[in-house]
Motif scaffolding. Structure first.
Motif, PDB file in Angstrom:
ATOM      1  N   VAL A   1      23.505 -12.179 -68.499  1.00  0.00           N
ATOM      2  CA  VAL A   1      22.755 -11.729 -69.883  1.00  0.00           C
ATOM      3  C   VAL A   1      24.020 -11.110 -70.941  1.00  0.00           C
ATOM      4  CG1 VAL A   1      21.464 -10.549 -71.296  1.00  0.00           C
ATOM      5  CG2 VAL A   1      20.549 -11.532 -69.248  1.00  0.00           C
ATOM      6  N   SER A   2      24.528 -10.226 -70.331  1.00  0.00           N
ATOM      7  CA  SER A   2      25.633  -9.530 -71.084  1.00  0.00           C
ATOM      8  C   SER A   2      26.941 -10.382 -71.778  1.00  0.00           C
ATOM      9  CB  SER A   2      26.295  -8.211 -70.646  1.00  0.00           C
ATOM     10  OG  SER A   2      27.074  -8.545 -69.414  1.00  0.00           O
ATOM     11  N   ILE A   3      27.216 -11.277 -70.741  1.00  0.00           N
ATOM     12  CA  ILE A   3      28.240 -12.192 -71.116  1.00  0.00           C
ATOM     13  C   ILE A   3      27.831 -13.467 -71.666  1.00  0.00           C
ATOM     14  CG2 ILE A   3      29.857 -13.932 -69.856  1.00  0.00           C
ATOM     15  CD1 ILE A   3      30.179 -11.948 -67.708  1.00  0.00           C
ATOM     16  N   LEU A   4      26.489 -13.786 -71.413  1.00  0.00           N
ATOM     17  CA  LEU A   4      26.301 -15.246 -72.178  1.00  0.00           C
ATOM     18  C   LEU A   4      25.337 -14.835 -73.341  1.00  0.00           C
ATOM     19  CD1 LEU A   4      25.337 -17.110 -68.939  1.00  0.00           C
ATOM     20  CD2 LEU A   4      27.289 -17.536 -70.616  1.00  0.00           C
ATOM     21  N   GLY A   5      24.624 -13.661 -73.354  1.00  0.00           N
ATOM     22  CA  GLY A   5      23.662 -13.306 -74.092  1.00  0.00           C
ATOM     23  C   GLY A   5      22.113 -13.844 -73.685  1.00  0.00           C
ATOM     24  N   LEU A   6      21.058 -13.540 -74.114  1.00  0.00           N
ATOM     25  CA  LEU A   6      19.903 -13.400 -73.365  1.00  0.00           C
ATOM     26  C   LEU A   6      19.300 -14.883 -73.562  1.00  0.00           C
ATOM     27  CD1 LEU A   6      17.391 -12.317 -72.237  1.00  0.00           C
ATOM     28  CD2 LEU A   6      16.305 -11.834 -74.399  1.00  0.00           C
ATOM     29  N   GLU A   7      19.350 -15.665 -74.680  1.00  0.00           N
ATOM     30  CA  GLU A   7      18.940 -16.936 -75.077  1.00  0.00           C
ATOM     31  C   GLU A   7      19.835 -17.950 -74.115  1.00  0.00           C
ATOM     32  OE1 GLU A   7      18.070 -20.316 -78.576  1.00  0.00           O
ATOM     33  OE2 GLU A   7      18.464 -18.203 -78.961  1.00  0.00           O
ATOM     34  N   ALA A   8      21.145 -17.886 -74.132  1.00  0.00           N
ATOM     35  CA  ALA A   8      21.921 -18.912 -73.644  1.00  0.00           C
ATOM     36  C   ALA A   8      21.769 -18.587 -71.920  1.00  0.00           C
ATOM     37  CB  ALA A   8      23.478 -18.414 -73.986  1.00  0.00           C
TER      38      ALA A   8
END
Length: 289
Positions: free
Chosen positions: A244-251
């Protein structure tokens, strides 16, 4: 077909009873109570479900392999909760073993659960074929040891002290070892019992394991600590990189959905017989704890 939630609950109850029968009696054995506390503390029994449903593809019963993988998983959680690891006080809403007893007892209870897993797999009741039993033991040793789960835990500890956050490739490798290896063993164990090719199940479980961890990372951010029965947002507090920290929540959520599609596609060989495995794949990314 049986409702998925009922099926999952039924398999969890069957596995729980098998573990209860296989664990040492509490009376007269001081390490037995901590083992019972750790192994019979509820949980989804996802790994047991995968073991039983993968064997069902080939018309086989796999209660023993389900109990073995849950004993191994329980050991990993006991050690993971220790102060020298994640230092958690709660597991599924109950005190962790080192809190209820002490650290030495927790280490020994974990050790005993690990060896119980191998004892179960080595029993002729698991399979009449000694070669099959040996392969189950060898594969689980590999999945849980220095090239699997233990390596993943070492990598996880390193992620906490890294001067720069782990990359996506590093996080993917870490989680494939720490979480994915036992999930893959569980899903492939049915083919091992049947002496069939485990290739499709290996592809399925590799994607499933990664999606499972992504959803864990999502829930660590947006989940309910009371519902989860454990402390959340530990990775953020420790400054560790996650999906999540790398991709972002939605991605991250989109990638988990894509991985589940890949997992289900890998089961095409088995037709509708694999529907229970497809259902649990959807459950993995829709769960809230």
């Amino acid at each position: 077909m049986e409702n998925f939630e009922h099926r999952l609950a039924r398999i969890a109850a069957t596995t729980e009873q098998a573990l209860r029968d296989l664990l040492p009696p509490v009376a007269g054995n001081p390490i037995a109570a901590p083992m019972h506390h750790a192994a019979l503390n509820g949980g989804k029994r996802l790994r047991a479900y995968l073991a039983i449903e993968s064997a069902a593809l080939f018309g086989l019963d796999a209660v023993n392999t389900a109990a073995a993988i849950e004993a191994m998983h329980a050991y990993s959680l006991v050690h993971d909760d220790l102060p020298c690891m994640d230092d958690d006080d709660l597991r599924r809403g109950k005190p962790t073993v080192h809190v209820k007893w002490d650290e030495a007892t927790a280490v020994l209870a974990g050790d005993a659960l690990q060896t119980l897993a191998f004892e179960i797999l080595a029993d002729p009741l698991t399979s009449a074929n000694a070669s099959v039993r040996i392969k189950l033991v060898a594969d689980l040793a590999r999945a849980s040891g220095a090239n699997g789960m233990v390596l993943g835990q070492v990598q996880d500890i390193a992620a906490e002290t890294a001067t720069t956050p782990f990359t996506l490739d590093q996080i993917t490798e870490l989680q494939a070892n720490k979480t994915g290896a036992l999930i893959e063993w569980s899903a492939c164990s049915g083919a091992t019992l049947a002496e069939e090719d485990a290739g499709p199940l290996a592809t399925y479980s590799a994607a499933l394991g990664r999606a499972f961890q992504i959803q864990d990372d999502v829930l660590d951010v947006v989940g309910d600590a009371e519902l989860a029965g454990k402390r959340l947002q530990k990775d953020a507090e420790a400054g560790k990189a996650t999906f999540v920290s790398i991709l972002g929540l939605e991605a991250a959520q989109q990638q988990a959905s894509s991985l589940i599609e890949q997992a289900c596609d890998a089961l095409s060989l088995y037709g509708s017989r694999a529907d229970p495995l497809r259902q649990v794949a959807q459950f993995v990314i829709n769960r809230n704890l």
